[in-house]
Design an enzyme around this catalytic site. Structure first.
Site, PDB file in Angstrom:
ATOM      1  N   ASP A  93      -1.894  37.065 -24.293  1.00  0.00           N
ATOM      2  CA  ASP A  93      -1.543  35.970 -25.394  1.00  0.00           C
ATOM      3  C   ASP A  93      -0.165  36.087 -25.374  1.00  0.00           C
ATOM      4  O   ASP A  93       0.725  36.688 -25.887  1.00  0.00           O
ATOM      5  CB  ASP A  93      -2.163  36.885 -26.658  1.00  0.00           C
ATOM      6  CG  ASP A  93      -2.138  35.699 -27.737  1.00  0.00           C
ATOM      7  OD1 ASP A  93      -1.933  34.542 -27.554  1.00  0.00           O
ATOM      8  OD2 ASP A  93      -2.487  36.075 -28.841  1.00  0.00           O
ATOM      9  N   ALA A  94       0.478  34.742 -24.858  1.00  0.00           N
ATOM     10  CA  ALA A  94       1.476  34.460 -24.819  1.00  0.00           C
ATOM     11  C   ALA A  94       1.949  33.349 -25.476  1.00  0.00           C
ATOM     12  O   ALA A  94       3.165  33.102 -25.666  1.00  0.00           O
ATOM     13  CB  ALA A  94       2.098  34.636 -23.093  1.00  0.00           C
ATOM     14  N   LYS A  95       1.209  32.216 -25.176  1.00  0.00           N
ATOM     15  CA  LYS A  95       1.447  30.929 -25.937  1.00  0.00           C
ATOM     16  C   LYS A  95       2.643  30.420 -25.422  1.00  0.00           C
ATOM     17  O   LYS A  95       3.328  29.570 -26.197  1.00  0.00           O
ATOM     18  CB  LYS A  95       1.475  31.028 -27.625  1.00  0.00           C
ATOM     19  CG  LYS A  95       0.109  31.633 -28.019  1.00  0.00           C
ATOM     20  CD  LYS A  95       0.094  31.686 -29.596  1.00  0.00           C
ATOM     21  CE  LYS A  95      -1.153  32.037 -30.242  1.00  0.00           C
ATOM     22  NZ  LYS A  95      -1.248  33.522 -29.935  1.00  0.00           N
ATOM     23  N   ARG A  96       2.814  30.282 -23.942  1.00  0.00           N
ATOM     24  CA  ARG A  96       4.081  29.798 -23.509  1.00  0.00           C
ATOM     25  C   ARG A  96       3.793  28.352 -23.444  1.00  0.00           C
ATOM     26  O   ARG A  96       2.796  27.496 -23.467  1.00  0.00           O
ATOM     27  CB  ARG A  96       4.133  30.346 -21.997  1.00  0.00           C
ATOM     28  CG  ARG A  96       4.316  31.862 -21.815  1.00  0.00           C
ATOM     29  CD  ARG A  96       5.503  32.482 -22.621  1.00  0.00           C
ATOM     30  NE  ARG A  96       5.687  33.716 -22.143  1.00  0.00           N
ATOM     31  CZ  ARG A  96       6.565  34.440 -22.785  1.00  0.00           C
ATOM     32  NH1 ARG A  96       7.154  34.180 -23.880  1.00  0.00           N
ATOM     33  NH2 ARG A  96       6.645  35.698 -22.302  1.00  0.00           N
ATOM     34  N   THR A 120      -2.868  32.542 -22.719  1.00  0.00           N
ATOM     35  CA  THR A 120      -2.893  31.235 -23.655  1.00  0.00           C
ATOM     36  C   THR A 120      -1.297  30.538 -23.414  1.00  0.00           C
ATOM     37  O   THR A 120      -0.567  31.222 -23.038  1.00  0.00           O
ATOM     38  CB  THR A 120      -2.768  31.791 -25.094  1.00  0.00           C
ATOM     39  OG1 THR A 120      -1.704  32.624 -25.379  1.00  0.00           O
ATOM     40  CG2 THR A 120      -3.971  32.499 -25.169  1.00  0.00           C
TER      41      THR A 120
END
EC number: 4.1.1.23
Length: 271
Positions: A93-96, A120
């Site tokens: 879960d990094a949401k880069r 993510t």
């Protein structure tokens, strides 16, 4: 094996659509782990071992490790999952979200450094910011769509050609970005009406669904809105409610109990 194949197999063999988030906060650790140099690693391993048979995936949140200079422990946790539980997908879960050249480095971080099965990503900068992830065709690319936080409505309901932005994202991913069949979407359990609308748009595409447990999403409403025709298609995430079920030496056993109860609650509504 691709991420989608691995996830589909886990739904069946694990009899679970529960994604367990790994968000380690040392301030909430039991006293016997406080101050230990490998406390994060020991805590997460104990949680993993106690809950693995209840999970369809594990989702470490990179910020919880990076803030504590514990990326090396995150590497060890991902390695531990790959070696001990190779049948369970790991979602970083990094949401880069960044320009293509930088996104390439973030993709290397997720898939080469950490060996994650999926990551993510934030679609705000468009296709070229997501393309480096999509080029790893065996990996999962999980795109933010309708997020579980209240502030998501600030942008996600903006009108885009007669539809709200989150629906535009769902159509974009399903119709244009998912050419390799590797995409999934993040849609919050806190918004079951929008969850149902996204499911109708994307068909059988997997959905990562945060927002139950500490965030208050209703499991019954979530499953009824998010499931596919065969009762699968979901990674329903719970983090804090499982990790910190009991703040003492019995923390792992308590986490297991909550994980099993959550898995079973999800399963009751999947038929």
């Amino acid at each position: 094996m691709t991420f989608i194949d691995k996830l589909s197999a886990a739904w069946q063999t694990q009899n679970s659509q529960l994604c367990i988030g790994l968000d380690p906060d040392p301030a909430k650790f039991p006293a016997h782990l406080q101050g230990k140099p490998d406390a994060i690693l020991d805590f997460c391993k104990a949680i993993i071992d106690a809950t693995a048979d209840a999970a369809c995936s594990f989702k470490p949140q990179i910020a919880y490790f990076a803030a504590l200079r514990a990326e090396d422990q995150l590497e060890e946790i991902c390695k531990y999952l790959r070696e001990r539980y190779p049948h369970i997908p790991v979602v970083l879960d990094a949401k880069r979200g960044d320009i293509g050249a930088t996104a390439e480095q973030y993709a290397r971080e997720a898939f080469e450094r950490y060996g994650a099965d999926a990551v993510t990503v934030n679609p705000y900068m468009g296709f070229d910011s997501v393309q480096p992830y999509l080029e790893r065709q065996d990996k999962g690319v999980i795109v933010l769509c309708r997020t579980s936080n209240a502030g998501g409505s600030d942008l996600q309901f903006l009108d885009v050609g007669g539809q709200p932005l989150y629906q535009h994202v769902a159509h974009l991913v399903a119709d244009k970005w998912n050419t390799n069949g590797q995409c999934a979407l993040v849609v919050g359990a806190t918004f079951p009406n929008e969850l149902a609308q996204v499911r109708a748009i994307v068909g059988d595409m997997p959905l990562l669904i945060p927002g139950i447990g500490a965030q208050g999403g209703d499991i019954k409403a979530t499953v009824e809105a998010g499931r596919t025709a065969n009762g699968t298609g979901m990674m329903i995430n719970s983090s804090r409610a499982i990790l910190y079920a009991k703040p003492d030496e019995m923390f792992a056993q308590a986490a297991r109990q909550v994980a099993l109860e959550t898995r079973d609650a999800i399963n009751r509504f999947c038929v």
